[in-house]
Design an enzyme around this catalytic site. Structure first.
Site, PDB file in Angstrom:
ATOM      1  N   GLU A 135       0.844  -1.191   0.000  1.00  0.00           N
ATOM      2  CA  GLU A 135       0.000   0.000   0.000  1.00  0.00           C
ATOM      3  C   GLU A 135       0.884   1.247   0.000  1.00  0.00           C
ATOM      4  O   GLU A 135       1.432   1.624  -1.025  1.00  0.00           O
ATOM      5  CB  GLU A 135      -1.018  -0.054   1.146  1.00  0.00           C
ATOM      6  CG  GLU A 135      -1.973  -1.239   0.918  1.00  0.00           C
ATOM      7  CD  GLU A 135      -3.161  -1.299   1.846  1.00  0.00           C
ATOM      8  OE1 GLU A 135      -3.218  -0.549   2.843  1.00  0.00           O
ATOM      9  OE2 GLU A 135      -4.069  -2.111   1.568  1.00  0.00           O
TER      10      GLU A 135
HETATM   11  C1  HEC Z   1      -3.200   0.869  -1.869  1.00  0.00           C
HETATM   12  C2  HEC Z   1      -4.587   1.034  -1.529  1.00  0.00           C
HETATM   13  C3  HEC Z   1      -4.967   1.471  -0.137  1.00  0.00           C
HETATM   14  C4  HEC Z   1      -4.507   2.566   0.562  1.00  0.00           C
HETATM   15  C5  HEC Z   1      -3.462   3.554   0.157  1.00  0.00           C
HETATM   16  C6  HEC Z   1      -5.283   2.618   1.775  1.00  0.00           C
HETATM   17  N1  HEC Z   1      -6.187   1.598   1.814  1.00  0.00           N
HETATM   18 FE1  HEC Z   1      -7.588   1.260   3.202  1.00  0.00          FE
HETATM   19  N2  HEC Z   1      -7.956  -0.533   2.439  1.00  0.00           N
HETATM   20  C7  HEC Z   1      -7.438  -1.024   1.263  1.00  0.00           C
HETATM   21  C8  HEC Z   1      -7.771  -2.434   1.141  1.00  0.00           C
HETATM   22  C9  HEC Z   1      -7.399  -3.339  -0.020  1.00  0.00           C
HETATM   23  C10 HEC Z   1      -8.492  -2.770   2.289  1.00  0.00           C
HETATM   24  C11 HEC Z   1      -9.006  -4.163   2.675  1.00  0.00           C
HETATM   25  C12 HEC Z   1      -7.808  -4.950   3.186  1.00  0.00           C
HETATM   26  C13 HEC Z   1      -8.180  -6.187   3.974  1.00  0.00           C
HETATM   27  O1  HEC Z   1      -9.342  -6.388   4.329  1.00  0.00           O
HETATM   28  O2  HEC Z   1      -7.277  -6.966   4.283  1.00  0.00           O
HETATM   29  C14 HEC Z   1      -8.617  -1.544   3.072  1.00  0.00           C
HETATM   30  C15 HEC Z   1      -9.357  -1.429   4.246  1.00  0.00           C
HETATM   31  C16 HEC Z   1      -9.621  -0.221   4.868  1.00  0.00           C
HETATM   32  C17 HEC Z   1     -10.622   0.001   5.887  1.00  0.00           C
HETATM   33  C18 HEC Z   1     -11.563  -1.041   6.450  1.00  0.00           C
HETATM   34  C19 HEC Z   1     -12.962  -0.886   5.935  1.00  0.00           C
HETATM   35  C20 HEC Z   1     -13.840  -2.063   6.278  1.00  0.00           C
HETATM   36  O3  HEC Z   1     -15.041  -1.998   6.038  1.00  0.00           O
HETATM   37  O4  HEC Z   1     -13.336  -3.071   6.767  1.00  0.00           O
HETATM   38  C21 HEC Z   1     -10.532   1.318   6.253  1.00  0.00           C
HETATM   39  C22 HEC Z   1     -11.374   2.030   7.279  1.00  0.00           C
HETATM   40  C23 HEC Z   1      -9.463   1.904   5.495  1.00  0.00           C
HETATM   41  N3  HEC Z   1      -8.944   0.949   4.646  1.00  0.00           N
HETATM   42  C24 HEC Z   1      -8.986   3.190   5.648  1.00  0.00           C
HETATM   43  C25 HEC Z   1      -7.771   3.622   5.093  1.00  0.00           C
HETATM   44  C26 HEC Z   1      -7.031   4.795   5.533  1.00  0.00           C
HETATM   45  C27 HEC Z   1      -7.445   5.709   6.657  1.00  0.00           C
HETATM   46  C28 HEC Z   1      -5.933   4.892   4.730  1.00  0.00           C
HETATM   47  C29 HEC Z   1      -4.802   5.901   4.806  1.00  0.00           C
HETATM   48  C30 HEC Z   1      -4.053   5.940   6.036  1.00  0.00           C
HETATM   49  C31 HEC Z   1      -6.001   3.782   3.784  1.00  0.00           C
HETATM   50  N4  HEC Z   1      -7.107   3.017   4.073  1.00  0.00           N
HETATM   51  C32 HEC Z   1      -5.119   3.575   2.756  1.00  0.00           C
HETATM   52  C33 HEC Z   1      -6.710  -0.301   0.353  1.00  0.00           C
HETATM   53  C34 HEC Z   1      -6.007   0.855   0.678  1.00  0.00           C
END
Ligand code: HEC
Ligand code: HEC
Length: 343
Positions: A135
């Site tokens: 990420e």
């Molecule tokens: C490269 C892409 C990427 C970036 C950058 C990213 N995310 Fe995500 N995010 C994801 C993915 C893919 C998942 C699911 C991963 C898993 O379930 O293992 C996720 C899951 C989440 C969830 C959980 C939602 C749920 O319903 O379970 C949240 C809240 C979230 N991210 C917030 C953030 C925040 C705040 C940031 C910055 C600090 C961020 N993400 C940066 C791809 C990203």
């Protein structure tokens, strides 16, 4: 005999009509709750305007990533339903992550975060992506160095955490992002209006879809305020989905190491669902109608016909609420001390 039957049939027919419509609403009111207006309270991290401002700035700041290109908004695009329109997310160095990005909208109402629930809350969650190699591929030390290099950031942290002696910490970064995320709710959808008693908010086909959604058992896993996000279930309770849709991801098993949790995932929220294709943890299914059909066979062992699927689809469209008016923040100015991007 014949006459009796006819009368009975007539009574049922007229009766059903009047009864069914009133009943759909009260049944739905028992199973779902309208999304509240306003910002939900979270324990141990009181909301303040200063934290919201800081959290929003961090959410949009790509300099929290090693490449200086990837922000939370890259994969959780707030103008696009809060996710990224990718099967699985693309992160540092165009690496493809293993799972589909879930929306950040209404995530505050989930029992835990991630598809497998491995983060207890949004604060814990926010520390993950900054460090994940696929990420943002950064380290807490380097993220803090970046923040400390910009006086505007130091000021925002001081304002958000006035009682802290040294407010610029990785923990406070996550706390501010969590508070910003509590503002990311989408209330007042047609379905919410219906749940508050406004019958005309849903058309008759949409009410039929809602009725099917409850009767067929979808609501057992996609109920409550967020229409999901309340528990974990096997993907393929009755029938294993096709291999490409399922993939090899063992879901919650990776968290608990319990064989009962193999291929178990958090039932996702279905709010705003038409805004966030593709579907499932694998992101392998693009049309929402196909996702509905797969759920019927995989989770319920039923084969929904096309008119049932159409009605459920029509109903799911009514869960799209008012998207928050997020004004893109002006980000703190970099200085000569700000770490340069590493691609
Ligand atoms: C490269 C892409 C990427 C970036 C950058 C990213 N995310 Fe995500 N995010 C994801 C993915 C893919 C998942 C699911 C991963 C898993 O379930 O293992 C996720 C899951 C989440 C969830 C959980 C939602 C749920 O319903 O379970 C949240 C809240 C979230 N991210 C917030 C953030 C925040 C705040 C940031 C910055 C600090 C961020 N993400 C940066 C791809 C990203
Ligand atoms: C036994 C619990 C259960 C039942 C019943 C159920 N679902 Fe699901 N639903 C889930 C789980 C778990 C997932 C996540 C599967 C995955 O991606 O691994 C899911 C995913 C979905 C998705 C994809 C959401 C997204 O963001 O990717 C849709 C759409 C959906 N369900 C609709 C329905 C409909 C419509 C029904 C009724 C026909 C239904 N579900 C019945 C548990 C359930």
């Amino acid at each position: 005999m014949k006459k009796l039957f006819l009368t009975a049939a007539l009574t049922v027919a007229t009766g059903t009509c009047a009864w069914a419509q009133g009943n759909v609403m009260s049944e739905a009111q028992d199973i779902f709750k309208p999304l509240p207006f306003g910002i939900p309270e979270i324990t141990a991290n009181p909301v303040s305007n200063e934290k919201i401002t800081l959290g929003k700035t961090l959410f949009f700041d790509p300099r929290l990533s090693k490449s200086g290109l990837i922000s939370c908004n890259t994969c959780h695009n707030l103008g696009m339903g809060g996710d990224d329109y990718q099967e699985t997310s693309t992160g540092h160095g165009w690496q493809q992550g293993p799972r589909n990005s879930p929306t950040v909208y209404n995530a505050v109402y989930n029992l835990a975060q991630f598809w497998d629930g491995r983060a207890a809350d949004l604060k814990e969650q926010a520390k993950g992506p900054v460090q994940a190699s696929v990420e943002m591929n950064n380290t807490p030390e380097s993220a803090i160095k970046t923040i400390n290099s910009m006086p505007d950031y130091i000021r925002l942290f001081k304002q958000a955490f006035p009682d802290d002696e040294s407010p610029v910490t990785f923990d406070n970064m996550a706390a501010a992002i969590e508070v910003f995320e509590t503002t990311l709710t989408t209330p007042d959808s047609p379905f919410d209006k219906f749940l508050r008693g406004e019958k005309s908010a849903l058309t008759v086909p949409q009410q039929k879809g809602l009725s099917l959604f409850m009767e067929q058992g979808c609501a057992d896993c996609h109920g409550g305020v967020n229409m999901g996000g309340e528990d974990y279930f096997s993907f393929g309770v009755v029938e294993r989905p096709a291999t490409d849709v399922m993939g090899s991801d063992k879901g919650r098993f990776t968290v608990t190491q319990s064989t009962d949790d193999e291929y178990v995932f958090k039932a996702p929220s279905l709010r705003n669902i038409n805004l966030t294709p593709p579907y499932f943890h694998s992101g392998k299914v693009w049309p929402l109608k196909e996702a509905i059909s797969i759920m019927g066979s995989a989770q319920l062992g039923i084969s929904l016909n096309s008119s049932d699927i159409d009605n459920i689809y029509d109903f799911l469209l009514t869960t799209t609420g008012v998207q928050p008016d997020v004004v893109y923040p002006v980000l703190p100015a970099a200085t000569v001390n700000t770490p340069r991007p590493v691609l």
